[in-house]
Scaffold this active site. Sequence first.
Site, PDB file in Angstrom:
ATOM      1  CD  GLU A  66     -32.265  24.220  -3.887  1.00 12.62           C
ATOM      2  OE1 GLU A  66     -31.232  23.649  -4.296  1.00 12.62           O
ATOM      3  OE2 GLU A  66     -32.367  24.695  -2.748  1.00 12.62           O
ATOM      4  N   GLY A  78     -24.366  23.704  -0.567  1.00 13.09           N
ATOM      5  CA  GLY A  78     -24.580  23.757  -2.018  1.00 13.09           C
ATOM      6  C   GLY A  78     -25.663  22.782  -2.419  1.00 13.09           C
ATOM      7  CD  GLU A 136     -27.750  25.088   4.293  1.00 15.13           C
ATOM      8  OE1 GLU A 136     -28.566  24.695   3.427  1.00 15.13           O
ATOM      9  OE2 GLU A 136     -27.297  26.223   4.351  1.00 15.13           O
ATOM     10  CB  ILE A 138     -22.036  19.309  -5.470  1.00  8.63           C
ATOM     11  CG1 ILE A 138     -22.193  19.652  -6.958  1.00  8.63           C
ATOM     12  CG2 ILE A 138     -20.568  19.445  -5.071  1.00  8.63           C
ATOM     13  CD1 ILE A 138     -21.435  18.755  -7.930  1.00  8.63           C
ATOM     14  CB  CYS A 155     -30.653  26.488   0.878  1.00  7.80           C
ATOM     15  SG  CYS A 155     -30.200  27.450   2.314  1.00  7.80           S
ATOM     16  CE  LYS A 204     -14.825  25.432  -4.666  1.00  9.12           C
ATOM     17  NZ  LYS A 204     -15.225  26.643  -5.423  1.00  9.12           N
TER      18      LYS A 204
HETATM   19  P1  NAI Z   1     -22.844  23.502  -6.476  1.00  4.75           P
HETATM   20  O1  NAI Z   1     -23.334  22.574  -5.452  1.00  4.75           O
HETATM   21  O2  NAI Z   1     -22.176  22.936  -7.695  1.00  4.75           O
HETATM   22  O3  NAI Z   1     -21.793  24.549  -5.844  1.00  4.75           O
HETATM   23  C1  NAI Z   1     -21.581  24.795  -4.486  1.00  4.75           C
HETATM   24  C2  NAI Z   1     -20.097  24.776  -4.176  1.00  4.75           C
HETATM   25  O4  NAI Z   1     -19.583  23.472  -4.426  1.00  4.75           O
HETATM   26  C3  NAI Z   1     -19.245  25.717  -5.034  1.00  4.75           C
HETATM   27  O5  NAI Z   1     -18.221  26.265  -4.246  1.00  4.75           O
HETATM   28  C4  NAI Z   1     -18.665  24.776  -6.074  1.00  4.75           C
HETATM   29  O6  NAI Z   1     -17.459  25.225  -6.632  1.00  4.75           O
HETATM   30  C5  NAI Z   1     -18.435  23.528  -5.246  1.00  4.75           C
HETATM   31  N1  NAI Z   1     -18.319  22.287  -6.034  1.00  4.75           N
HETATM   32  C6  NAI Z   1     -18.867  22.011  -7.245  1.00  4.75           C
HETATM   33  N2  NAI Z   1     -18.524  20.767  -7.624  1.00  4.75           N
HETATM   34  C7  NAI Z   1     -17.755  20.247  -6.652  1.00  4.75           C
HETATM   35  C8  NAI Z   1     -17.102  18.984  -6.463  1.00  4.75           C
HETATM   36  N3  NAI Z   1     -17.178  18.020  -7.376  1.00  4.75           N
HETATM   37  N4  NAI Z   1     -16.427  18.778  -5.312  1.00  4.75           N
HETATM   38  C9  NAI Z   1     -16.345  19.744  -4.370  1.00  4.75           C
HETATM   39  N5  NAI Z   1     -16.926  20.953  -4.511  1.00  4.75           N
HETATM   40  C10 NAI Z   1     -17.626  21.202  -5.636  1.00  4.75           C
HETATM   41  O7  NAI Z   1     -24.051  24.410  -6.925  1.00  4.75           O
HETATM   42  P2  NAI Z   1     -24.224  25.273  -8.268  1.00  4.75           P
HETATM   43  O8  NAI Z   1     -23.752  24.497  -9.446  1.00  4.75           O
HETATM   44  O9  NAI Z   1     -23.604  26.582  -8.043  1.00  4.75           O
HETATM   45  O10 NAI Z   1     -25.792  25.437  -8.340  1.00  4.75           O
HETATM   46  C11 NAI Z   1     -26.616  24.357  -8.792  1.00  4.75           C
HETATM   47  C12 NAI Z   1     -27.855  24.275  -7.967  1.00  4.75           C
HETATM   48  O11 NAI Z   1     -27.510  23.932  -6.642  1.00  4.75           O
HETATM   49  C13 NAI Z   1     -28.606  25.575  -7.820  1.00  4.75           C
HETATM   50  O12 NAI Z   1     -29.445  25.824  -8.909  1.00  4.75           O
HETATM   51  C14 NAI Z   1     -29.365  25.325  -6.559  1.00  4.75           C
HETATM   52  O13 NAI Z   1     -30.510  24.577  -6.824  1.00  4.75           O
HETATM   53  C15 NAI Z   1     -28.412  24.495  -5.736  1.00  4.75           C
HETATM   54  N6  NAI Z   1     -27.679  25.315  -4.757  1.00  4.75           N
HETATM   55  C16 NAI Z   1     -28.063  25.252  -3.456  1.00  4.75           C
HETATM   56  C17 NAI Z   1     -27.454  26.050  -2.529  1.00  4.75           C
HETATM   57  C18 NAI Z   1     -27.863  26.018  -1.113  1.00  4.75           C
HETATM   58  O14 NAI Z   1     -27.648  26.993  -0.395  1.00  4.75           O
HETATM   59  N7  NAI Z   1     -28.421  24.940  -0.625  1.00  4.75           N
HETATM   60  C19 NAI Z   1     -26.401  27.007  -2.892  1.00  4.75           C
HETATM   61  C20 NAI Z   1     -26.018  26.944  -4.277  1.00  4.75           C
HETATM   62  C21 NAI Z   1     -26.669  26.132  -5.159  1.00  4.75           C
END
Ligand code: NAI
Length: 508
Positions: A411, A254, A276, A258, A310, A202
């Site tokens: 973050e 992510g 990660e 989450i 990240c 996904k």
């Molecule tokens: P997120 O953690 O919500 O999104 C990452 C992935 O998880 C996306 O594909 C999203 O559709 C999916 N996701 C969201 N809710 C889910 C659920 N309940 N069950 C399964 N999958 C789910 O991150 P978001 O909202 O895009 O960004 C929020 C913050 O997260 C950012 O500001 C940043 O601080 C952090 N982040 C960290 C990342 C990293 O590489 N460590 C990458 C993206 C965001």
Amino acid sequence: MSTDSESQDPAERKSAIVTRHEQAAEEVLPGHRELFIGGEWVSSASGETFETTDPTTGETLAEVQAGGEADVDRAVEAAWNAYEGTYSGLSTAERQAMLESIADTVDEYSEEFARLESLDNGKPISEARIDMALVADHFRYFAGIARAHEGRTVETDDSRHVQTLREPYGVVGQIIPWNFPLLMAAWKLGPALAAGNTVVLKPAEETPLTVLKLMELTEDVIPDGVVNVVTGFGPEAGAPLAEHPDIRKLAFTGSTEIGREVMKGAADNITDLTLELGGKSPLVVFPDADLERAVETTITAIFFNTGECCCAGSRLFVHEDVKDDFLDELAAAAEELTVDDPLLEATDLGPKVTAEQVERTMSYIEEAEQAGAAFVTGGSQPDDEALSDGCFVAPTLIEDIDHDSRAVQEEIFGPVQEVFTWSDYDEMIELANDVDYGLAAGVLTEDLTKAHQAVRDIEAGNVWVNTYNDFPAGQPFGGYKQSGMGRETAQEAVEHYTQTKTANISLR
Ligand code: NAI
Ligand code: MG
């Protein structure tokens, strides 16, 4: 801060940006934007779609399918059929050849992929090209590993033969973020496929397009159903994948928030899991550091990919003996960075991925300001009319901020770094480790002993010395503490995608 073409009229530049993006979209958008299940392009069961936007112009780039639980079910079933029907019968040599062909395809179309990533995510084209080179190289690395992962024999005595087999799980689920859309797909698909699994992936709802394009261009290379892509939102498409009883291993990148949810979903089925997650990584400047190199490395550490990393080096610890000179040089270098249309060659920082992400970053900046912090530079959105429809944030350095404050502990995921001064090594290390995260760190010194000492003292899965954001395939990457579990981009990743079977054969 300078822009690429200051002399031009902002209204003219703005319309040039829109034209450039519309033309690029026409040239590089994937033809198929449906779900990719069992080798077929299909609509979501609900018929719902959503739009992915270009964060530079604010305009809609493409409409894609909003997958849901029924689609995830279909994809998992297709992946099992492919596993049982074809993929588990492929030799390691055939898996290697397939992964090499994927790498060749990425190389062949790398400029198109880079432009598409730049349109969908907003990353500067120069950085998108770096991503694409890494995408191809990671597929090639895992192609090699496909031939090299082996079980072992265990010596006991002559009464038995004990041997381990490294077997694939079958079907694995992968949920990836928007900051390096195709690279995160490569990091996950590479080891999963090398180890012999089939996949349901996904992509992030913000950036689904490059993965769809990869599927389109590798249709003849990857057997039907071996990789299935369900685009959609987290709760609707991500959660059903995390909770699916027929998924045997999950990999998520992510937010920590989450990640915790995904882990709870996995708990119901005792699904194996790697995570990660976020980071708040320290970057330490010792008094003997080479000043020019340290400034350059610091710029890369925090402003690469507009801070949407990240592992971003978002907390800077500068020794008090060099602080004034260092900060002067750093601020000057930050102000030299070009914030502009990411499709322009000279651009260093493009927009953030969405307006929501800008809001999030700005809320941390405003909170820091209200608490009395000072800006060495930045602290706002750029004052450039040509960029006013885009999600831009100026490179920002903050000082005089309490290490316990939310902006330091959490973050921000934007071009924002907080600066601290240190004199006592032990106190500095204590502060450097005083966050919930432990993903990465940087150490800038010419003294080998100090460097080795800091590597051991900092709680992080990755410590860079006199470099930062360097990701050669083969180097394990992953977090300590709440930054996650498991390691990617290396041999370890393939181990995470296999399970050990022990055979104990009696010789009596
Ligand atoms: P997120 O953690 O919500 O999104 C990452 C992935 O998880 C996306 O594909 C999203 O559709 C999916 N996701 C969201 N809710 C889910 C659920 N309940 N069950 C399964 N999958 C789910 O991150 P978001 O909202 O895009 O960004 C929020 C913050 O997260 C950012 O500001 C940043 O601080 C952090 N982040 C960290 C990342 C990293 O590489 N460590 C990458 C993206 C965001
Ligand atoms: Mg988008």
